[in-house]
Scaffold this motif. Structure first.
Motif, PDB file in Angstrom:
ATOM      1  N   LYS A 112       1.073   1.118 -13.324  1.00  8.66           N
ATOM      2  CA  LYS A 112       0.779   2.476 -13.768  1.00  8.66           C
ATOM      3  C   LYS A 112      -0.544   2.904 -13.147  1.00  8.66           C
ATOM      4  O   LYS A 112      -1.544   2.217 -13.296  1.00  8.66           O
ATOM      5  N   PRO A 113      -0.562   4.022 -12.442  1.00  9.54           N
ATOM      6  CA  PRO A 113      -1.836   4.401 -11.796  1.00  9.54           C
ATOM      7  C   PRO A 113      -2.842   4.953 -12.793  1.00  9.54           C
ATOM      8  O   PRO A 113      -2.476   5.355 -13.895  1.00  9.54           O
ATOM      9  N   CYS A 114      -4.089   4.957 -12.376  1.00 14.42           N
ATOM     10  CA  CYS A 114      -5.170   5.479 -13.209  1.00 14.42           C
ATOM     11  C   CYS A 114      -4.977   6.983 -13.403  1.00 14.42           C
ATOM     12  O   CYS A 114      -4.706   7.711 -12.462  1.00 14.42           O
ATOM     13  N   ARG A 115      -5.143   7.455 -14.626  1.00 17.29           N
ATOM     14  CA  ARG A 115      -4.969   8.888 -14.905  1.00 17.29           C
ATOM     15  C   ARG A 115      -6.031   9.732 -14.213  1.00 17.29           C
ATOM     16  O   ARG A 115      -5.840  10.904 -13.960  1.00 17.29           O
ATOM     17  N   LYS A 116      -7.182   9.097 -13.949  1.00 18.64           N
ATOM     18  CA  LYS A 116      -8.280   9.865 -13.350  1.00 18.64           C
ATOM     19  C   LYS A 116      -8.153   9.949 -11.835  1.00 18.64           C
ATOM     20  O   LYS A 116      -8.994  10.528 -11.185  1.00 18.64           O
ATOM     21  N   MET A 117      -7.106   9.315 -11.292  1.00 17.14           N
ATOM     22  CA  MET A 117      -7.059   9.255  -9.836  1.00 17.14           C
ATOM     23  C   MET A 117      -6.795  10.616  -9.204  1.00 17.14           C
ATOM     24  O   MET A 117      -6.106  11.458  -9.745  1.00 17.14           O
ATOM     25  N   ARG A 118      -7.410  10.806  -8.068  1.00 12.36           N
ATOM     26  CA  ARG A 118      -6.983  11.866  -7.174  1.00 12.36           C
ATOM     27  C   ARG A 118      -6.287  11.141  -6.044  1.00 12.36           C
ATOM     28  O   ARG A 118      -6.733  10.099  -5.610  1.00 12.36           O
ATOM     29  N   PHE A 119      -5.181  11.672  -5.577  1.00  9.21           N
ATOM     30  CA  PHE A 119      -4.340  10.882  -4.689  1.00  9.21           C
ATOM     31  C   PHE A 119      -5.080  10.274  -3.501  1.00  9.21           C
ATOM     32  O   PHE A 119      -4.899   9.130  -3.168  1.00  9.21           O
TER      33      PHE A 119
ATOM     34  N   LYS B  65       2.292  20.953   7.620  1.00 11.30           N
ATOM     35  CA  LYS B  65       1.630  22.264   7.552  1.00 11.30           C
ATOM     36  C   LYS B  65       1.085  22.693   8.916  1.00 11.30           C
ATOM     37  O   LYS B  65       0.879  23.875   9.166  1.00 11.30           O
ATOM     38  N   ARG B  66       0.814  21.724   9.770  1.00 14.44           N
ATOM     39  CA  ARG B  66       0.383  22.057  11.133  1.00 14.44           C
ATOM     40  C   ARG B  66       1.586  22.520  11.963  1.00 14.44           C
ATOM     41  O   ARG B  66       1.469  23.347  12.860  1.00 14.44           O
ATOM     42  N   ILE B  67       2.741  21.953  11.670  1.00 17.21           N
ATOM     43  CA  ILE B  67       3.945  22.273  12.437  1.00 17.21           C
ATOM     44  C   ILE B  67       4.490  23.656  12.066  1.00 17.21           C
ATOM     45  O   ILE B  67       4.854  24.454  12.944  1.00 17.21           O
TER      46      ILE B  67
ATOM     47  N   SER C 165       2.036  10.380   1.798  1.00 17.84           N
ATOM     48  CA  SER C 165       2.776  11.643   1.791  1.00 17.84           C
ATOM     49  C   SER C 165       1.835  12.841   1.903  1.00 17.84           C
ATOM     50  O   SER C 165       2.183  13.850   2.525  1.00 17.84           O
ATOM     51  N   GLU C 166       0.648  12.741   1.300  1.00 15.31           N
ATOM     52  CA  GLU C 166      -0.314  13.844   1.442  1.00 15.31           C
ATOM     53  C   GLU C 166      -0.685  14.054   2.906  1.00 15.31           C
ATOM     54  O   GLU C 166      -0.774  15.175   3.384  1.00 15.31           O
ATOM     55  N   TYR C 167      -0.887  12.945   3.605  1.00 12.73           N
ATOM     56  CA  TYR C 167      -1.195  13.063   5.040  1.00 12.73           C
ATOM     57  C   TYR C 167       0.015  13.603   5.807  1.00 12.73           C
ATOM     58  O   TYR C 167      -0.125  14.419   6.725  1.00 12.73           O
ATOM     59  N   GLY C 168       1.202  13.146   5.424  1.00 12.44           N
ATOM     60  CA  GLY C 168       2.414  13.631   6.076  1.00 12.44           C
ATOM     61  C   GLY C 168       2.569  15.137   5.899  1.00 12.44           C
ATOM     62  O   GLY C 168       2.907  15.861   6.843  1.00 12.44           O
TER      63      GLY C 168
ATOM     64  N   PHE D 187       7.794   6.949  12.864  1.00 13.80           N
ATOM     65  CA  PHE D 187       6.549   7.341  13.524  1.00 13.80           C
ATOM     66  C   PHE D 187       5.406   7.282  12.525  1.00 13.80           C
ATOM     67  O   PHE D 187       5.610   7.413  11.326  1.00 13.80           O
ATOM     68  N   ASN D 188       4.211   7.120  13.050  1.00  6.93           N
ATOM     69  CA  ASN D 188       3.030   7.102  12.189  1.00  6.93           C
ATOM     70  C   ASN D 188       2.681   8.536  11.792  1.00  6.93           C
ATOM     71  O   ASN D 188       1.880   9.195  12.436  1.00  6.93           O
ATOM     72  N   TYR D 189       3.309   9.008  10.705  1.00  2.00           N
ATOM     73  CA  TYR D 189       3.080  10.401  10.271  1.00  2.00           C
ATOM     74  C   TYR D 189       1.793  10.571   9.478  1.00  2.00           C
ATOM     75  O   TYR D 189       1.407  11.682   9.133  1.00  2.00           O
ATOM     76  N   VAL D 190       1.130   9.443   9.172  1.00  2.00           N
ATOM     77  CA  VAL D 190      -0.150   9.515   8.460  1.00  2.00           C
ATOM     78  C   VAL D 190      -1.280   9.898   9.416  1.00  2.00           C
ATOM     79  O   VAL D 190      -2.235  10.567   9.031  1.00  2.00           O
TER      80      VAL D 190
END
Ligand SMILES: [Zn+2]
Length: 235
Positions: free
Chosen positions: A215-222, A151-153, A143-146, A55-58
């Motif tokens: 390797k992701p950017c260290r400054k990233m916020r997800f 948290k709604r459930i 995953s953040e959206y998931g 399912f589209n959990y995003v």
């Protein structure tokens, strides 16, 4: 329920006519598109019914996405795979057919990267793009959206599972499912650390078959990863 049976049986019929799992298919949908009502309802949240992309959990409640953008369905990859397997290309022999199909794939893939195939079932379990039960091109964002949806459930779980004379077995079972889903999201993220990509290619295709997971950017916020990484460069 009819729609749910339809998508599961479509997947199983896919197996009976020779299709493998394409766990990488969902990786070809950018996470942002999973929240884009018009786009996701038109194209589906994954390009293959042969992925494990339940399912589209995003999708978030405010996106107002209908069933067409929430349930899996037959997509671009599946149609391509059937053509590849069954279309008569009028080849002279087996070798000629192999060459023709390779050429055809290269052309089609250039025009539509959503026909990409990737799986861990052929040996490489370190490729973060080809995971079961994941969605989108970025497991951190997806995953953040998931988790936002879990948290709604959670606050409603006791109420939503309540039935007359039930001894909380519904609640116990569904709580286990919520925890299991959270663990899946964590697993999808962990796979991005220290792994490598394996992209099946013929010698005519450009680029490497094996690549270290970027390797992701260290400054990233997800939730702003892509934008930030483009600005700051990896590392
Ligand atoms: Zn299957």
């Amino acid at each position: 329920m009819g729609n749910l049976i339809r998508f599961v049986s479509s997947h199983e019929v896919g197996h009976t006519i020779g299709l493998r799992h394409n766990m990488g298919s969902s990786n070809k949908t950018p996470v942002e598109k999973l929240r884009d009502k018009a786009w996701v309802e038109a194209n589906g949240h994954t390009a293959s019914i042969m992925d494990y992309a339940r399912f589209n959990y995003v999708a978030q409640p405010e996106d107002n996405i209908g069933r067409a953008g929430l349930f899996p369905r037959i997509g671009d990859y599946d149609k391509w795979a059937i053509e590849w397997g069954y279309k008569n290309v009028n080849a002279k022999d087996e070798e000629d057919e192999k060459k023709q199909l390779n050429k055809l794939f290269i052309e089609r893939y250039k025009a539509n990267p959503r026909i990409w195939f990737g799986t861990y079932e052929l040996g490489n379990a370190a490729d973060a793009r080809t995971q079961a039960e994941d969605l989108g091109d970025n497991a951190m964002k997806a995953s953040e959206y998931g988790i936002k949806n879990l948290k709604r459930i959670m606050p409603n779980l006791a109420e939503w599972t309540k039935e007359e004379s039930d001894n909380y077995s519904n609640l116990s079972q569904m709580y286990g499912q919520v925890v299991g889903q959270y663990q899946r999201y964590m697993g999808h993220v962990v796979r991005n650390i220290g792994g490598y990509y394996e992209t099946y290619k013929s010698v005519e295709q450009e680029g490497n078959v094996f690549e270290v997971t970027p390797k992701p950017c260290r400054k990233m916020r997800f939730l702003s990863c892509t934008r930030t990484c483009l600005k700051h460069q990896p590392g």
